[in-house]
Motif scaffolding. Sequence first.
Motif: not given
Lengths: 112, 115
Positions: A40, A104, A107, B37-40
């Motif tokens: 993170h 993606a 996680k 970088q973007d979410p998803g």
Amino acid sequence: DAKTTQPPSMDCAEGRAANLPCNHSTISGNEYVYWYRQIHSQGPQYIIHGLKNNETNEMASLIITEDRKSSTLILPHATLRDTAVYYCIVGPPMDSNYQLIWGAGTKLIIKP
Amino acid sequence: DVKVTQSSRYLVKRTGEKVFLECVQDMDHENMFWYRQDPGLGLRLIYFSYDVKMKEKGDIPEGYSVSREKKERFSLILESASTNQTSMYLCASVGGLEWGTGELFFGEGSRLTVL
């Protein structure tokens, strides 16, 4: 689109082996499997890569199936600091075009 | 250790402003990259450079330009920032002894917010 399929999330107990799967059924003959992780708020960090043989380094092991359509990243003794998003990427040798396509990722949450 | 340093971790700019994001690497790498970088959506390549004054478009170059005047420095420029350029920007480099190892070296990222 990414050439790989990974589960969106996984849990693992601290001290146990974390096994992260990746499917890459359309991989071509000269393409490698690369693994990176992103803790993170940091940039991605290289873990390991391989072509067809299993690979091991100080961070992890990479197991690639004989047909090369899937692979597994193994963190042998997971610690809390291994909590991160893990990316499996298929792409050309790193001495050519660097257009790796990132999905993606998974996680991974390591639980005490 | 290879170090890739991005000039700002967090920036807030207004629509229409010109924005410079700087990246410096200390390992004499030939190749440098800018991703967002973007979410998803994962990481998407904006531009890369394989030598001083050389640049190549990546997947999403629209609205961006780059500059590589010195080997160690690769700058990303937003000529007129827009709200859809709000994102995390990541710089990476590779070359020299690391060429062919599969390892891209990333900076810590610059989080840009355009209001």
